[in-house]
Enzyme design. Structure first.
Site, mmCIF file in Angstrom:
data_model
loop_
_atom_site.group_PDB
_atom_site.id
_atom_site.type_symbol
_atom_site.label_atom_id
_atom_site.label_comp_id
_atom_site.label_asym_id
_atom_site.label_seq_id
_atom_site.Cartn_x
_atom_site.Cartn_y
_atom_site.Cartn_z
ATOM 1 N N HIS A 19 0.822 -1.215 0.000
ATOM 2 C CA HIS A 19 0.000 0.000 0.000
ATOM 3 C C HIS A 19 0.858 1.267 0.000
ATOM 4 C CE1 HIS A 19 -3.690 -2.352 1.709
ATOM 5 N NE2 HIS A 19 -3.494 -2.544 0.420
ATOM 6 N N HIS A 42 -7.643 -7.431 -7.867
ATOM 7 C CA HIS A 42 -8.079 -8.253 -6.729
ATOM 8 C C HIS A 42 -8.345 -7.280 -5.587
ATOM 9 C CE1 HIS A 42 -5.858 -11.009 -9.295
ATOM 10 N NE2 HIS A 42 -6.455 -12.031 -8.698
ATOM 11 N N SER A 106 -6.752 -1.470 -0.669
ATOM 12 C CA SER A 106 -6.292 -0.773 -1.884
ATOM 13 C C SER A 106 -7.382 0.073 -2.561
ATOM 14 C CB SER A 106 -5.662 -1.771 -2.854
ATOM 15 O OG SER A 106 -6.478 -2.889 -3.061
ATOM 16 N N GLU A 124 -13.487 -8.082 -8.030
ATOM 17 C CA GLU A 124 -13.489 -8.903 -6.814
ATOM 18 C C GLU A 124 -14.443 -10.066 -7.027
ATOM 19 O OE1 GLU A 124 -11.788 -9.223 -3.870
ATOM 20 O OE2 GLU A 124 -13.134 -10.936 -3.639
ATOM 21 N N GLY A 150 -10.257 -10.832 -12.186
ATOM 22 C CA GLY A 150 -9.508 -9.609 -12.473
ATOM 23 C C GLY A 150 -8.402 -9.805 -13.495
ATOM 24 N N ASP A 170 -2.925 -8.060 -7.038
ATOM 25 C CA ASP A 170 -2.708 -8.496 -5.647
ATOM 26 C C ASP A 170 -3.489 -9.785 -5.366
ATOM 27 O OD1 ASP A 170 -2.063 -8.448 -2.965
ATOM 28 O OD2 ASP A 170 -3.562 -6.932 -2.442
HETATM 29 N N1 SAM Z 1 -5.969 -5.673 -2.925
HETATM 30 C C1 SAM Z 1 -6.623 -5.758 -1.621
HETATM 31 C C2 SAM Z 1 -6.022 -4.730 -0.715
HETATM 32 O O1 SAM Z 1 -4.828 -4.443 -0.859
HETATM 33 O O2 SAM Z 1 -6.741 -4.202 0.137
HETATM 34 C C3 SAM Z 1 -6.480 -7.125 -1.026
HETATM 35 C C4 SAM Z 1 -6.828 -8.238 -1.961
HETATM 36 S S1 SAM Z 1 -6.680 -9.840 -1.328
HETATM 37 C C5 SAM Z 1 -4.956 -10.103 -1.205
HETATM 38 C C6 SAM Z 1 -7.122 -10.803 -2.733
HETATM 39 C C7 SAM Z 1 -8.602 -10.697 -3.108
HETATM 40 O O3 SAM Z 1 -8.780 -11.254 -4.408
HETATM 41 C C8 SAM Z 1 -9.545 -11.458 -2.200
HETATM 42 O O4 SAM Z 1 -10.539 -10.579 -1.706
HETATM 43 C C9 SAM Z 1 -10.171 -12.540 -3.100
HETATM 44 O O5 SAM Z 1 -11.529 -12.805 -2.800
HETATM 45 C C10 SAM Z 1 -10.030 -11.909 -4.467
HETATM 46 N N2 SAM Z 1 -9.939 -12.821 -5.616
HETATM 47 C C11 SAM Z 1 -9.459 -14.097 -5.644
HETATM 48 N N3 SAM Z 1 -9.397 -14.534 -6.921
HETATM 49 C C12 SAM Z 1 -9.820 -13.497 -7.699
HETATM 50 C C13 SAM Z 1 -9.947 -13.320 -9.104
HETATM 51 N N4 SAM Z 1 -9.619 -14.298 -9.958
HETATM 52 N N5 SAM Z 1 -10.392 -12.136 -9.562
HETATM 53 C C14 SAM Z 1 -10.732 -11.140 -8.711
HETATM 54 N N6 SAM Z 1 -10.631 -11.247 -7.369
HETATM 55 C C15 SAM Z 1 -10.182 -12.419 -6.881
#
Ligand code: SAM
Length: 302
Positions: A19, A42, A106, A124, A150, A170
């Site tokens: 971040h 993500h 994020s 998401e 994503g 991410d």
């Molecule tokens: N980027 C966020 C932040 O920094 O606050 C944290 C994201 S977290 C590490 C990963 C997220 O990706 C989770 O909420 C999960 O549900 C989601 N996710 C998993 N596979 C995904 C995909 N193929 N496409 C989009 N989101 C996905």
């Protein structure tokens, strides 16, 4: 399989690294009037409570953002935080208020740094996190929220009309396939939009003996550095000693996950000032977040 919930990990040391760099990159894009697009492949929920629910269970934030915002030097002490860290910590403090109720993920940082002319697209997949994301951001007309994959959805956004973008990647890496999917989709994104800024996060998990040092995360870093021969930068922050794990871990649901001892970012087309800012910030971050003698950093840029 969507068992990963970021709320368990919100505010941990990995969040601080990713971040702080995301904030720096968006600030940089905001220096020119021309609009930019921020893509969060993500996104998670956007905001997290640190005192209730999942984040309150493991309290990972206490060893991450809790340490950073506690720094008295944040104000104006004898050793103020380097600007990259001070800026991020100040944004978090602003969002958190006094009681740490709303820690910004994020999408929340993106929202804070987007100007009227800029746009954001957040992906998401998890139903509960997507609902939270909608509750938090659907009223903001600059945001498009998509309950889609994503990585798969990224290419349709590139190149953006303004030819300026920051793509934040991410993934949870709970599925091993993420390690292959990330470079595959990045290669396609680069073909369409080679001048974009791309920030990709990866974890450093307990090393399995017999595999390359650093495991899948380090291997991914090398793959990503080899994928693009333009301006790129890799940064890694280790907050603990790498634990050695047995050669064969049971790949069964519910098996203990390898412990994360650090994480890293590969950034394509970073701001030209990023390297200097990281060189100044990372030793400080390692001393704030690292366990005794464990804060090690690796940094290279070509
Ligand atoms: N980027 C966020 C932040 O920094 O606050 C944290 C994201 S977290 C590490 C990963 C997220 O990706 C989770 O909420 C999960 O549900 C989601 N996710 C998993 N596979 C995904 C995909 N193929 N496409 C989009 N989101 C996905």
């Amino acid at each position: 399989m969507l068992s990963y919930r970021h709320a368990f990990h919100a505010g941990n040391a990995a969040d601080v690294l990713k971040h702080a760099v995301l904030t720096y990159c968006l600030d940089y894009l905001g220096q020119k009037e021309t609009p930019f697009l921020a893509v969060d492949t993500h996104a998670g929920a956007g905001f997290y409570s640190l005192t209730e629910g999942y984040a309150a269970q493991n309290r990972e934030w206490e060893r991450g953002i809790g340490r950073l915002v506690d720094m008295p030097a944040l104000q104006s002490g004898p050793a103020p935080l380097p600007p990259l860290l001070a800026r991020y910590a100040a944004l978090v403090k602003e969002t958190l208020g006094v009681e740490l109720p709303r820690y910004p993920g994020s999408p929340a940082l993106i929202q804070r740094l987007l100007r009227g002319q800029d746009r954001a697209v957040c992906f998401e997949l998890h139903p509960a996190d997507f609902t939270a994301l909608e509750e938090n951001f659907s009223a903001d007309h600059r945001f498009r929220l998509l309950r889609e994959d994503g990585l798969g959805g990224l290419k349709a956004l590139l190149p953006p009309p303004s030819r300026r973008a920051c793509v934040f990647i991410d993934p949870p890496y709970e599925m091993k396939s993420d390690y292959a999917a990330v470079p595959e989709h990045l290669a396609e994104a680069l073909r369409r939009f080679p001048t974009g800024m791309y920030i990709t996060w990866y974890p450093l998990l307990g090393r399995r003996s017999g595999t390359e040092s650093g495991g899948e995360g380090a291997a991914l870093r090398e793959t990503l550095l080899g994928l693009y021969d333009g301006n790129r930068c890799a940064v890694e922050l280790r907050t603990a000693k790498p634990p050695a794990l047995p050669a064969a871990l049971p790949e069964v649901p519910g098996a203990a996950a390898p412990r994360m001892y650090g994480s890293g970012l590969v950034i394509y087309n970073p701001p030209w000032t990023l390297r200097e800012a990281l060189e100044e910030s990372l030793p400080v971050l390692a001393s704030i977040l690292g366990d005794e003698q464990a804060g090690i950093l690796i940094l290279h840029q070509e």
